[in-house]
Design a protein around this motif. Structure first.
Motif, mmCIF file in Angstrom:
data_model
loop_
_atom_site.group_PDB
_atom_site.id
_atom_site.type_symbol
_atom_site.label_atom_id
_atom_site.label_comp_id
_atom_site.label_asym_id
_atom_site.label_seq_id
_atom_site.Cartn_x
_atom_site.Cartn_y
_atom_site.Cartn_z
ATOM 1 N N UNK A 1 0.810 -1.229 0.000
ATOM 2 C CA UNK A 1 0.000 0.000 0.000
ATOM 3 C C UNK A 1 0.837 1.269 0.000
ATOM 4 N N UNK A 2 1.969 1.245 0.704
ATOM 5 C CA UNK A 2 2.820 2.434 0.771
ATOM 6 C C UNK A 2 3.453 2.765 -0.572
ATOM 7 N N UNK A 3 3.522 1.757 -1.472
ATOM 8 C CA UNK A 3 4.141 1.968 -2.777
ATOM 9 C C UNK A 3 3.121 2.251 -3.882
ATOM 10 N N UNK A 4 1.850 2.329 -3.531
ATOM 11 C CA UNK A 4 0.831 2.577 -4.554
ATOM 12 C C UNK A 4 1.028 3.933 -5.239
ATOM 13 N N UNK A 5 1.437 4.927 -4.474
ATOM 14 C CA UNK A 5 1.663 6.247 -5.069
ATOM 15 C C UNK A 5 2.749 6.199 -6.130
ATOM 16 N N UNK A 6 3.866 5.526 -5.803
ATOM 17 C CA UNK A 6 4.967 5.403 -6.758
ATOM 18 C C UNK A 6 4.523 4.584 -7.969
ATOM 19 N N UNK A 7 3.831 3.455 -7.718
ATOM 20 C CA UNK A 7 3.371 2.614 -8.813
ATOM 21 C C UNK A 7 2.427 3.343 -9.749
ATOM 22 N N UNK A 8 1.459 4.044 -9.176
ATOM 23 C CA UNK A 8 0.521 4.807 -10.002
ATOM 24 C C UNK A 8 1.223 5.934 -10.746
ATOM 25 N N UNK B 1 7.361 13.023 -6.415
ATOM 26 C CA UNK B 1 7.898 12.496 -5.164
ATOM 27 C C UNK B 1 8.081 13.593 -4.133
ATOM 28 N N UNK B 2 8.642 14.716 -4.567
ATOM 29 C CA UNK B 2 8.848 15.847 -3.651
ATOM 30 C C UNK B 2 7.511 16.431 -3.212
ATOM 31 N N UNK B 3 6.566 16.536 -4.142
ATOM 32 C CA UNK B 3 5.243 17.046 -3.782
ATOM 33 C C UNK B 3 4.579 16.161 -2.737
ATOM 34 N N UNK B 4 4.675 14.839 -2.925
ATOM 35 C CA UNK B 4 4.042 13.901 -1.997
ATOM 36 C C UNK B 4 4.649 14.001 -0.602
ATOM 37 N N UNK C 1 -1.982 15.737 0.485
ATOM 38 C CA UNK C 1 -2.860 15.372 -0.617
ATOM 39 C C UNK C 1 -4.052 16.319 -0.706
ATOM 40 N N UNK C 2 -4.569 16.746 0.446
ATOM 41 C CA UNK C 2 -5.735 17.645 0.445
ATOM 42 C C UNK C 2 -5.406 18.958 -0.271
ATOM 43 N N UNK C 3 -4.247 19.525 0.028
ATOM 44 C CA UNK C 3 -3.848 20.784 -0.606
ATOM 45 C C UNK C 3 -3.641 20.594 -2.105
ATOM 46 N N UNK C 4 -2.980 19.512 -2.475
ATOM 47 C CA UNK C 4 -2.737 19.246 -3.888
ATOM 48 C C UNK C 4 -4.043 19.063 -4.650
ATOM 49 N N UNK D 1 -1.941 15.350 -14.219
ATOM 50 C CA UNK D 1 -1.164 14.187 -13.803
ATOM 51 C C UNK D 1 -1.193 14.042 -12.291
ATOM 52 N N UNK D 2 -0.967 15.137 -11.577
ATOM 53 C CA UNK D 2 -0.960 15.085 -10.118
ATOM 54 C C UNK D 2 -2.329 14.657 -9.604
ATOM 55 N N UNK D 3 -3.390 15.225 -10.155
ATOM 56 C CA UNK D 3 -4.740 14.854 -9.723
ATOM 57 C C UNK D 3 -5.022 13.375 -9.985
ATOM 58 N N UNK D 4 -4.694 12.904 -11.175
ATOM 59 C CA UNK D 4 -4.970 11.515 -11.521
ATOM 60 C C UNK D 4 -4.237 10.548 -10.624
ATOM 61 N N UNK D 5 -2.984 10.830 -10.313
ATOM 62 C CA UNK D 5 -2.197 9.955 -9.448
ATOM 63 C C UNK D 5 -2.745 9.942 -8.032
ATOM 64 N N UNK D 6 -3.058 11.120 -7.506
ATOM 65 C CA UNK D 6 -3.547 11.204 -6.133
ATOM 66 C C UNK D 6 -4.923 10.566 -5.994
ATOM 67 N N UNK D 7 -5.848 10.881 -6.875
ATOM 68 C CA UNK D 7 -7.207 10.352 -6.745
ATOM 69 C C UNK D 7 -7.222 8.835 -6.865
ATOM 70 N N UNK D 8 -6.413 8.281 -7.765
ATOM 71 C CA UNK D 8 -6.341 6.829 -7.907
ATOM 72 C C UNK D 8 -5.725 6.194 -6.673
#
Length: 429
Positions: A139-146, A291-294, A299-302, A338-345
């Motif tokens: 689960x912790x790697x889902x952000x990187x994978x997405x 990566x730096x943004x995360x 996530x709420x601000x982004x 791109x940022x929205x799609x990665x975060x929402x997924x």
């Protein structure tokens, strides 16, 4: 090369992830080629905004008709095999279009029918492929994978594919679609290299666990279970509603983008392809900084920033008459999209149990493409009645109102507790 490979697909994500990523990137090259070639083919046969918008609408309509069924089926069968079958059907459908083009028998009705059939197969391919990632990585790697999968989408689908599709279309109408056949066929082969996955609902937890038999249930019951779960989970429900409504307004001008680019901005076929290329370049910049943004921004601000920029983008497109300015706007769109799609997924996947990933994911995708179908239908009618910039004004007003209504709900979505973390802890215990 080892360092580059580790940067693109870290070893901790596993070999299967690399096969999945390679298949996704390859398939996206073919789809990116068609992203420019398909509307150009339709526009070469008709100048009607309604018919042009119908091409994209018919490709997305299957999500409303079959999306929930695809999610239920993905949760009850071996997902890798289902993805392979869907890619195989997509290959056959596009190959049929190539035959029609080579024989000179293609017409607007055939092209629209192909869009619908291809979209139907894509429902099962995309629904199934999206459920594989949570089974492969922690689960912790889902952000990187997405992020890596999204990067492939940007490079292949948005950056490399469209200009190549526009170029191949200029050489000969059948060439982009023949190239798409080859790309999707290769993606099928790459997916076949992924290790066999257990049926999720039969073996919760570790992907390596042997599946245990369960009593068969009716697909309709399983669909209802997924819909009820999504509706009962407030963060997931709110996220799906936001995506649905925003996509209605986003898709209204996007369905007639080829006419907007060629007739309003006078950019030509290559310029139309360049718009999606500019979007991809913006996405690549966001990829490098995600990566730096995360690590440094919540996530709420982004999410709030991305949705706010969506409103600004619609207004900017409504006002501009300059192709260069449009390219700059599209660059910015690619970055925040791109940022929205990665975060929402990532947020949705973390909130959904493994056994429901397919069904809840399909509910989300029905919202995504349901909004697009509605938006493209409205965009065609609005453009026909009031001109090619009218859909942008419609999108600006609608997105602004929606953001104001949903603003306070966004932090609650981002802060919701991860279900997958709990499942992983139980498995380790």
């Amino acid at each position: 090369m080892t360092g580059l490979g580790e940067l693109i697909a870290p070893r901790r994500l596993g070999r299967d992830f690399r096969w999945l990523m390679s298949a996704a990137w390859t398939s996206n090259i073919g789809d990116g080629i068609a992203l420019a070639a398909s509307p150009l083919l339709i526009a070469s046969m008709t100048s009607s905004p309604i018919l042009v918008a119908s091409g994209a609408m018919l490709q997305y309509l299957p999500w409303l008709l079959f999306g929930l069924h695809a999610g239920a089926i993905a949760d009850r069968v071996e997902r890798r095999m289902l993805a392979m079958l869907a890619h195989g059907i997509r290959t056959v459908v596009v190959l049929g279009l190539v035959v029609f083009l080579l024989t000179g028998t293609a017409n607007i009705a055939i092209v629209l029918a192909v869009s619908f059939l291809y979209g139907t197969a894509e429902v099962f391919a995309d629904t199934t492929s999206s459920t594989l990632l949570p089974m492969m990585v922690k689960p912790a790697d889902l952000g990187v994978g997405n992020a890596r999968l999204q990067a492939g989408f940007l490079v292949a689908n948005q950056l490399a594919g469209p200009p190549l599709g526009a170029f191949l279309f200029a050489v000969g109408t059948f060439w982009p679609f023949l190239t798409q056949v080859l790309a999707v066929s290769l993606a099928l082969v790459l997916i076949s290299r992924i290790a066999r996955q257990p049926v999720p609902g039969r073996a919760p937890g570790s992907p390596g666990r042997v599946a245990e038999p369960v009593e068969a249930s009716h697909v309709a019951h399983e669909i209802a279970e997924g819909v009820q779960w999504a509706w009962a989970n407030k963060p997931v429900r709110t996220l799906i509603i936001i995506i649905l409504v925003f996509n209605v307004f986003w898709a209204a001008p996007w369905g007639i983008l080829v006419l907007y680019a060629t007739e309003h901005l006078h950019m030509g076929a290559v310029g139309f392809g360049a718009l999606t290329t500019a979007s991809a370049l913006g996405g690549l910049v966001a990829t490098l900084s995600f990566g730096a943004l995360e690590r440094h921004v919540s996530f709420a601000t982004l999410m709030k920033v991305c949705l706010s920029l969506e409103v600004v983008m619609h207004l900017s497109f409504a006002l501009t008459t300059n192709g260069v300015v449009a390219l700059v706007i599209m660059f910015g769109f690619g970055a925040y999209a791109f940022v929205w799609g990665t975060i929402s997924t990532t947020v949705r996947q973390r909130l959904v149990p493994h056994s429901l990933q397919g069904r809840v994911g399909s509910v989300n995708m029905v919202g995504v493409f349901g909004g697009m179908v509605i938006g493209q239908a409205l965009g065609g009618v609005i453009a026909q009645a009031w001109g090619l910039t009218a859909p942008w004004w419609f999108a600006f007003a609608g997105a602004a109102i929606t953001l104001a209504v949903m603003w306070r709900q966004i932090p609650n979505i981002a802060a919701a507790k991860s279900v997958l973390e709990t499942e992983s802890s139980e498995d380790q215990g």
